[in-house]
Design a protein around this motif. Structure first.
Motif, PDB file in Angstrom:
ATOM      1  N   PRO A 669     -14.445  -6.129  40.196  1.00 34.65           N
ATOM      2  CA  PRO A 669     -15.359  -5.541  41.169  1.00 34.65           C
ATOM      3  C   PRO A 669     -14.327  -3.676  40.979  1.00 34.65           C
ATOM      4  O   PRO A 669     -13.600  -4.046  40.781  1.00 34.65           O
ATOM      5  CB  PRO A 669     -14.490  -6.195  42.770  1.00 34.65           C
ATOM      6  N   GLU A 670     -14.836  -3.434  41.601  1.00 37.90           N
ATOM      7  CA  GLU A 670     -14.229  -1.225  41.520  1.00 37.90           C
ATOM      8  C   GLU A 670     -13.497  -1.066  42.034  1.00 37.90           C
ATOM      9  O   GLU A 670     -12.889  -0.713  42.874  1.00 37.90           O
ATOM     10  CB  GLU A 670     -16.113  -0.705  41.955  1.00 37.90           C
ATOM     11  N   THR A 671     -13.689  -1.862  43.535  1.00 32.34           N
ATOM     12  CA  THR A 671     -12.446  -1.804  44.464  1.00 32.34           C
ATOM     13  C   THR A 671     -11.764  -2.625  45.464  1.00 32.34           C
ATOM     14  O   THR A 671     -12.241  -3.865  44.754  1.00 32.34           O
ATOM     15  CB  THR A 671     -13.436  -1.330  46.359  1.00 32.34           C
ATOM     16  N   GLY A 672     -10.610  -2.218  45.560  1.00 35.09           N
ATOM     17  CA  GLY A 672      -9.664  -3.704  45.756  1.00 35.09           C
ATOM     18  C   GLY A 672     -10.110  -3.770  46.523  1.00 35.09           C
ATOM     19  O   GLY A 672      -9.446  -4.447  47.796  1.00 35.09           O
ATOM     20  N   THR A 673     -10.886  -3.947  47.713  1.00 37.04           N
ATOM     21  CA  THR A 673     -11.135  -3.801  49.313  1.00 37.04           C
ATOM     22  C   THR A 673     -11.933  -4.925  49.509  1.00 37.04           C
ATOM     23  O   THR A 673     -11.710  -5.739  50.927  1.00 37.04           O
ATOM     24  CB  THR A 673     -11.071  -2.634  50.170  1.00 37.04           C
ATOM     25  N   HIS A 674     -12.733  -5.223  49.265  1.00 30.48           N
ATOM     26  CA  HIS A 674     -13.981  -6.245  49.058  1.00 30.48           C
ATOM     27  C   HIS A 674     -13.137  -7.865  49.033  1.00 30.48           C
ATOM     28  O   HIS A 674     -12.224  -7.912  48.703  1.00 30.48           O
ATOM     29  CB  HIS A 674     -14.772  -6.732  48.431  1.00 30.48           C
ATOM     30  N   SER A 675     -13.924  -9.210  49.673  1.00 33.60           N
ATOM     31  CA  SER A 675     -13.079 -10.095  49.920  1.00 33.60           C
ATOM     32  C   SER A 675     -13.417 -10.585  48.715  1.00 33.60           C
ATOM     33  O   SER A 675     -14.665 -10.644  48.306  1.00 33.60           O
ATOM     34  CB  SER A 675     -14.171 -10.877  51.271  1.00 33.60           C
ATOM     35  N   LEU A 676     -12.840 -11.580  48.055  1.00 37.90           N
ATOM     36  CA  LEU A 676     -13.205 -12.892  47.479  1.00 37.90           C
ATOM     37  C   LEU A 676     -14.377 -13.921  47.854  1.00 37.90           C
ATOM     38  O   LEU A 676     -14.785 -14.191  48.262  1.00 37.90           O
ATOM     39  CB  LEU A 676     -12.588 -13.279  46.655  1.00 37.90           C
ATOM     40  N   PRO A 677     -14.630 -14.137  46.196  1.00 37.07           N
ATOM     41  CA  PRO A 677     -16.602 -14.849  46.511  1.00 37.07           C
ATOM     42  C   PRO A 677     -15.712 -16.467  46.615  1.00 37.07           C
ATOM     43  O   PRO A 677     -17.101 -16.833  47.266  1.00 37.07           O
ATOM     44  CB  PRO A 677     -16.814 -15.048  44.928  1.00 37.07           C
ATOM     45  N   ASP A 678     -14.868 -16.723  46.631  1.00 39.20           N
ATOM     46  CA  ASP A 678     -14.197 -18.191  47.084  1.00 39.20           C
ATOM     47  C   ASP A 678     -13.274 -18.584  47.716  1.00 39.20           C
ATOM     48  O   ASP A 678     -12.421 -17.785  47.924  1.00 39.20           O
ATOM     49  CB  ASP A 678     -15.083 -19.210  45.796  1.00 39.20           C
ATOM     50  N   GLU A 679     -13.300 -19.644  48.635  1.00 35.39           N
ATOM     51  CA  GLU A 679     -12.119 -20.633  49.502  1.00 35.39           C
ATOM     52  C   GLU A 679     -11.110 -20.003  48.033  1.00 35.39           C
ATOM     53  O   GLU A 679     -10.032 -19.618  48.467  1.00 35.39           O
ATOM     54  CB  GLU A 679     -11.991 -21.447  49.570  1.00 35.39           C
ATOM     55  N   LYS A 680     -10.985 -20.906  46.744  1.00 36.16           N
ATOM     56  CA  LYS A 680      -9.928 -19.817  46.071  1.00 36.16           C
ATOM     57  C   LYS A 680      -9.597 -18.698  46.018  1.00 36.16           C
ATOM     58  O   LYS A 680      -7.884 -19.077  45.485  1.00 36.16           O
ATOM     59  CB  LYS A 680     -10.410 -21.000  44.164  1.00 36.16           C
ATOM     60  N   GLY A 681     -10.298 -17.653  45.553  1.00 37.27           N
ATOM     61  CA  GLY A 681      -9.625 -16.363  45.492  1.00 37.27           C
ATOM     62  C   GLY A 681      -9.170 -16.085  46.933  1.00 37.27           C
ATOM     63  O   GLY A 681      -8.187 -15.983  46.556  1.00 37.27           O
ATOM     64  N   GLU A 682      -9.486 -16.123  47.753  1.00 45.75           N
ATOM     65  CA  GLU A 682      -8.947 -16.773  49.248  1.00 45.75           C
ATOM     66  C   GLU A 682      -7.241 -16.626  48.811  1.00 45.75           C
ATOM     67  O   GLU A 682      -6.476 -16.015  49.004  1.00 45.75           O
ATOM     68  CB  GLU A 682     -10.020 -16.843  50.446  1.00 45.75           C
ATOM     69  N   LEU A 683      -7.382 -17.570  48.395  1.00 42.69           N
ATOM     70  CA  LEU A 683      -5.475 -18.809  48.333  1.00 42.69           C
ATOM     71  C   LEU A 683      -5.228 -17.945  47.707  1.00 42.69           C
ATOM     72  O   LEU A 683      -3.772 -17.742  47.509  1.00 42.69           O
ATOM     73  CB  LEU A 683      -5.825 -20.359  47.858  1.00 42.69           C
ATOM     74  N   SER A 684      -5.571 -17.761  46.168  1.00 39.38           N
ATOM     75  CA  SER A 684      -4.577 -17.112  44.765  1.00 39.38           C
ATOM     76  C   SER A 684      -4.249 -15.796  45.713  1.00 39.38           C
ATOM     77  O   SER A 684      -2.969 -15.577  45.334  1.00 39.38           O
ATOM     78  CB  SER A 684      -6.141 -16.467  44.358  1.00 39.38           C
ATOM     79  N   ARG A 685      -5.186 -14.828  46.026  1.00 46.43           N
ATOM     80  CA  ARG A 685      -5.432 -13.738  46.859  1.00 46.43           C
ATOM     81  C   ARG A 685      -3.626 -14.056  47.972  1.00 46.43           C
ATOM     82  O   ARG A 685      -2.860 -13.035  47.983  1.00 46.43           O
ATOM     83  CB  ARG A 685      -5.315 -12.834  47.809  1.00 46.43           C
TER      84      ARG A 685
END
Length: 814
Positions: A669-685
C-alpha cells in the motif's frame, strides 16, 4: 541495536531500492523496527535473488546502486526503521565475464594475485580448473567456440566469455584449449571431475576462501563501510556451514562490525544446540519454524495419516513409505553421484595423510572412499565443528559404518578416517605448526563442508520430495518422520532460547520455504481428520495421475491453497519441480518428457481444473480449524523469545509455493493508515506494535514463563507469559477439540493482575495505541474459562493493565 522485529524484502530488478522506499510508510506503520534486505552487492545481471555475487566492492546497479541504498536507509531512518543486510560469504558466481577476480585466476592460473580467493584444487585435472559449461562433449562443441585475438578472449555461444593465457592467442583452437589454465568441459563432468568447491551441487557458484584474512578483508570492505556509516545496523549470514571455519569467521566479523546484531542461516537438528562460542545473536529461525509448526500436528491423527499414505502410494521401505530409509537412500545417491567429485577430493587428502602415518599406510584409496561415504551418510547433523566433533562422530556411528562396509576385512578404514577427523592416530593435530598439521585441518574442514552439502541436498532437495505423507512438515530444519512437537517440548525450547539466545531470529516463511506458513497451516489440519482426507482422495481418483505419490502431494498442495490459490501453471510448476527434485521418475538432468507431460496434464485437469471445486468445498469445511492454525502460528512466532522476521506479504494471508513462486514482488500500500485486509493482518499489526512499544517485555532481558491450562481439554491450549506483562494463548488441534465436545470446564490460570485482550480492543490508526476494550467484561483476572477467552477468537494476546505507571487501556507506560 537489537531489532524488535524485522521485515524481509526480496530485492530484484523488478523491485529495486526505489520500490522499497515506497513501502517504508506502510512497513513503519506495521510495527517492525528494521527492514531485512536480500543481498545488495553486484550480482549476475538479471538475478532475481542476489546470491550470485560477482563484485563485493559495489552495490548492485540494477537495484539503484549505492546512492539508492543510502537513500533507502535515510528514508527508513526518518520513519524510525533500520536496515539488516543479507550477506553471502561462502560463494560467488562462477561467471568469468562478470567476476573479475575469477577472470584473473583463469587468465594467470595459480600465480594470479586472486588465486587464494577461490577453493580450487590445483593438484587435480592436471592443474587446470574444470569449467563444466559446454552443452555436450568438447568435440561436438568446437564450432561454437571462437577466439577474439584482439581482445584476448575465447567465446562460447553468446553467453560465455573466457580469458586467454598470455601468448596463446595465435594457436590453433585445439592447442589453444589445451594451453589454458582452465579446461572447458561438458556440464555432466561436474559430478566427477570438478576441482573447485561449489555451493551444494550448483557449479555456477564457486566457493570463496574467506578463512584467508586478505580475502575476508576484500570481500567484506563494502559491507563493513555500510555498517560503519550507519547505513546498515545488522547482518544475516548466508550458509555459514559452507565455510572452512565458521567460528573464526564469525568472531572476525563480529569484531569488524563492532558487535552488530548478526544471525546465521544455521540449520540445526532437533536436539542440536547452536555452538555456544559463535559470536552471533543466534540463527535465522528455522529451528523455531519447525517447533511452531509441530504444535499444530495431531499425533494420533498423524499416525493414521501415515497408514493411509503407505496404502495409497503402494510403496514401502526407502522409496517414500518410511522416512528413515528414504532419507538414507537419498544420502547414498547424492554422496556417490552428485557429490562424487567432492568425495574424490576427500579421498585423495585422506590417502596422503594415511601415507604419512605408519599405522595407516595400508588402507587402499577405494576403502578410504567407501569409509568416507559410510560416515557421511550417517551424520546426524549438518556438519561437525572444531569443538564437539566427538559428540557427532560417535563410536556407535563408526560401528554402524563398519557393519555396512562391503568387505569386512577392510572395514578398519572407517576407524582410520574417523581417527583423522578427530586428530588421532599419531597424525599431527590441526593446530600444530607445519604442512602436515595444515593439511589435516584442511581435510577436517572439507569433510565438514561436504557433510553440510550432502545433508542439504539429500534431505531438503531429495528426501523431502519423496516422503510426502504430511507436506507441512517438509521444511528446512524439519523432521518429516517426527513432525509432532508437544507443548512441553516447545516450552523447553523457548526457555532455553530466552536464557541462551534471547536475540535469535524466528521465522515462519522465508524465501527458501517450500510452502508459505499459511499453506502449511492448512495442510496440518489433515493430521486431525485423516479419514475425511482419505475419503476426499477416493472422490478425486477420477483424475489420472502419473504416479500415486505425486497425486497425494498434489492434492495436499491444493488443500493448502484452499482450492482457490494459484492458477494451474503455478501449481504445475511447483509439482514439476518436486518431481525433478525427488528424482524417482524424472530429474533435472535426465528428464522424462512422457512423465512430465502426464504431470502437466494432471495438474491442469485435476487440482487446477474441474476438481478444484471439490477441494474448495473440502477446505471450506475445515475453515474454522484452518483459522485457528493460521492465527495461532502467527501469534506464537510474533511473541515467543527471539526477534521475529516477517517475510514479505505474509503479515496477511499469503498462499505461495516454492521459489520462484514465493519470490515474486509484493504490491505494498502507498500509505500506512489503511486497515489490513484480513484477520491475520490485524493480528500481526497488533503484536508487532506491542513488541515495539514494550521492548523490555520481549527483548534480550525479558523472561519466559510457560502457562498450563487445567481441565479435560488442557492439551488444546498453548500459553506463555512474557516478563509478567503479556500473555499469549492459542488454540491447537481445534478440529479434534470440537469433535471431543469443546473446552468444557477447562481453564487457564493467569498470572497476578488484570488483563485485557489487545486483539479485541479498538486501535488508533495513527498512533497504534489500544484504547479501552470495545466490549464490556473483556478484562480477565485469576483463572479464566477458555470457552470465554476463546469465545469468538481462537487466540488471545493479553496485556496486563494494572502495573504501576500503566494506565488501563493504554498500550504502554504513561
Amino acid at each position: 541495536m537489537t531489532p524488535t522485529a524485522t521485515y524481509r524484502l526480496q530485492l530484484q530488478p523488478g523491485f529495486p531500492f526505489r520500490a522499497a522506499e515506497r513501502a517504508v510508510p506502510y512497513l513503519a506503520s506495521l510495527g517492525v523496527s528494521h527492514l531485512h534486505l536480500s543481498p545488495v552487492l553486484e550480482s549476475v545481471p538479471g538475478s532475481t535473488h542476489g546470491y550470485d555475487v560477482v563484485d563485493h566492492a559495489r552495490v548492485r546497479e540494477e537495484l539503484g546502486g549505492e546512492d539508492g541504498l543510502r537513500r533507502l536507509a535515510r528514508t527508513a531512518r526518518a520513519a524510525g526503521l533500520g536496515l539488516v543486510l543479507d550477506i553471502v560469504p561462502n560463494h560467488m558466481a562462477a561467471a568469468p565475464r562478470h567476476n573479475r577476480q575469477l577472470w584473473e585466476v583463469l587468465r594467470k592460473g595459480p600465480d594470479s594475485p586472486y588465486a587464494t580467493w577461490f577453493d580450487i584444487d590445483w593438484t587435480a585435472n592436471g592443474g587446470k580448473v574444470l569449467l563444466p559449461v559446454l552443452a555436450g562433449p568438447v568435440g561436438d562443441e568446437l564450432d561454437r567456440l571462437a577466439v577474439d585475438a584482439e581482445k584476448g578472449v575465447l567465446t562460447y555461444g553468446e553467453a560465455h566469455e573466457f580469458p586467454l593465457r598470455a601468448g596463446t592467442e595465435g594457436l590453433p583452437l585445439p592447442e589453444l584449449l589445451d594451453a589454458q589454465w582452465y579446461r572447458l568441459g561438458w556440464w555432466r563432468l561436474a559430478r566427477t571431475e570438478l576441482n573447485y568447491r561449489r555451493f551444494f551441487t550448483i557449479s555456477d557458484l564457486i566457493g570463496v576462501r574467506v578463512e584467508d584474512e586478505d580475502v575476508f578483508a576484500a570481500t567484506h570492505a563494502k559491507v563493513l563501510e555500510l555498517v560503519r556509516d550507519g547505513v546498515v545496523d545488522g547482518l544475516r549470514v548466508d550458509h555459514p556451514d559452507g565455510l572452512a571455519d565458521p567460528e573464526t569467521y564469525l568472531r572476525r566479523l563480529n569484531e569488524a562490525t563492532g558487535g552488530a546484531w548478526t544471525v546465521v542461516e544455521k540449520i540445526l537438528a532437533r536436539t542440536e544446540p547452536l555452538p555456544s562460542d559463535w559470536a552471533v545473536a543466534g540463527t535465522t529461525g528455522y529451528d523455531a519454524l519447525h517447533r511452531i509448526d509441530g504444535l499444530f500436528v495431531d499425533p494420533a491423527g498423524h499416525r493414521e495419516l501415515l497408514r493411509h499414505y503407505r496404502e495409497f502410494i503402494g510403496q514401502d521401505g526407502d522409496r517414500g513409505g518410511h522416512w528413515e530409509p528414504t532419507a538414507r537412500r537419498a544420502a547414498y545417491e547424492v554422496v556417490t553421484h552428485d557429490l562424487a567429485a567432492e568425495v574424490d577430493r576427500l579421498t585423495r587428502a585422506a590417502a596422503r595423510l594415511c601415507a604419512r602415518t605408519p599405522d595407516l599406510r595400508d588402507h587402499a584409496p577405494w576403502a578410504l572412499r567407501l569409509a568416507l561415504c559410510e560416515l557421511l551418510v550417517r551424520m546426524p547433523v549438518y556438519r561437525p565443528y572444531r569443538t564437539g566433533a566427538e559428540e557427532v562422530l560417535t563410536p556407535e556411528m563408526a560401528r554402524e559404518a563398519r557393519e555396512a562396509f562391503g568387505v569386512p576385512e577392510e572395514a578398519a578404514a572407517v576407524d582410520a578416517v574417523r581417527g583423522l577427523l578427530l586428530g588421532r592416530h599419531g597424525a599431527r593435530k590441526a593446530d600444530d605448526d607445519g604442512g602436515e598439521g595444515v593439511e589435516l585441518h584442511t581435510f577436517q574442514a572439507r569433510f565438514a563442508q561436504t557433510s553440510s552439502a550432502l545433508r542439504a541436498k539429500s534431505l531438503e532437495d531429495t528426501a523431502f520430495y519423496r516422503f510426502v505423507a504430511l507436506l507441512s512438515a517438509n521444511e528446512v530444519g524439519g523432521e518429516p518422520g517426527r513432525p509432532v512437537v508437544p507443548p512441553e517440548e516447545f516450552h523447553a525450547y523457548c526457555a532455553r532460547i530466552a536464557r541462551d539466545w534471547p536475540a535469535t531470529g524466528t521465522v515462519l516463511s522465508t524465501h527458501d520455504t517450500k510452502r508459505s506458513a499459511d499453506v502449511r497451516a492448512r495442510i496440518a489440519v489433515l493430521s486431525e481428520c485423516p479419514e475425511r482426507w482419505r475419503a476426499l482422495l477416493g472422490r478425486l481418483a477420477t483424475a489420472p495421475a502419473p504416479d500415486p505419490q505425486l497425486a497425494w502431494a498434489a492434492w495436499q498442495t491444493a488443500v493448502g491453497l484452499g482450492g482457490t490459490g494459484p492458477a494451474a501453471d503455478r501449481l504445475g510448476g511447483a509439482l514439476l519441480k518436486a518431481a525433478r527434485e525427488a528424482g524417482l521418475h524424472t530429474t533435472w538432468t535426465e528428464q522424462d518428457p512422457v512423465y512430465e507431460r502426464a504431470l502437466t496434464d494432471f495438474a491442469v485437469s485435476g487440482p487446477g481444473g474441474a476438481l478444484a471445486a471439490q477441494i474448495a468445498e473440502f477446505s471450506r469445511s475445515l475453515a474454522s480449524a484452518t483459522r485457528a492454525n493460521v492465527l495461532g502460528a502467527a501469534l506464537v512466532q510474533l511473541t515467543m523469545p527471539g526477534v521475529p522476521d516477517v517475510y514479505q506479504g505474509t503479515e496477511s494471508e499469503c498462499l505461495t509455493l516454492v521459489d520462484p513462486d514465493n519470490r515474486r514482488p509484493v504490491d505494498f500500500p502507498e500509505t500506512g493508515t489503511h486497515s489490513l485486509p484480513d484477520e491475520k493482518g490485524e493480528l500481526s499489526r497488533a503484536a508487532l506494535r506491542l513488541r515495539r512499544e514494550l521492548p523490555e517485555v520481549f527483548g534480550e532481558f525479558s523472561t519466559y514463563e510457560a502457562l498450563f491450562a487445567d481441565g479435560p481439554a488442557a492439551d488444546h491450549c498453548l500459553a506463555f507469559c512474557r516478563s509478567g506483562d503479556v500473555v499469549t494463548a492459542v488454540t491447537r488441534l481445534s478440529l479434534r477439540l470440537g469433535a471431543s465436545g469443546g473446552w468444557g470446564p477447562t481453564g487457564l490460570a493467569l498470572p497476578e493482575g488484570a488483563w485485557v485482550d489487545v486483539l479485541r480492543t479498538g486501535a488508533s490508526k495513527d498512533s497504534g495505541r489500544h484504547d479501552r476494550p470495545d466490549r464490556p467484561g473483556r478484562e480477565f483476572t485469576g483463572t479464566v474459562k477458555l470457552s470465554d477467552l476463546f469465545a469468538d477468537h481462537p487466540v488471545a494476546l493479553l496485556r496486563r493493565v494494572d502495573r504501576p505507571g500503566v494506565r488501563e487501556g493504554s498500550a504502554g507506560p504513561v
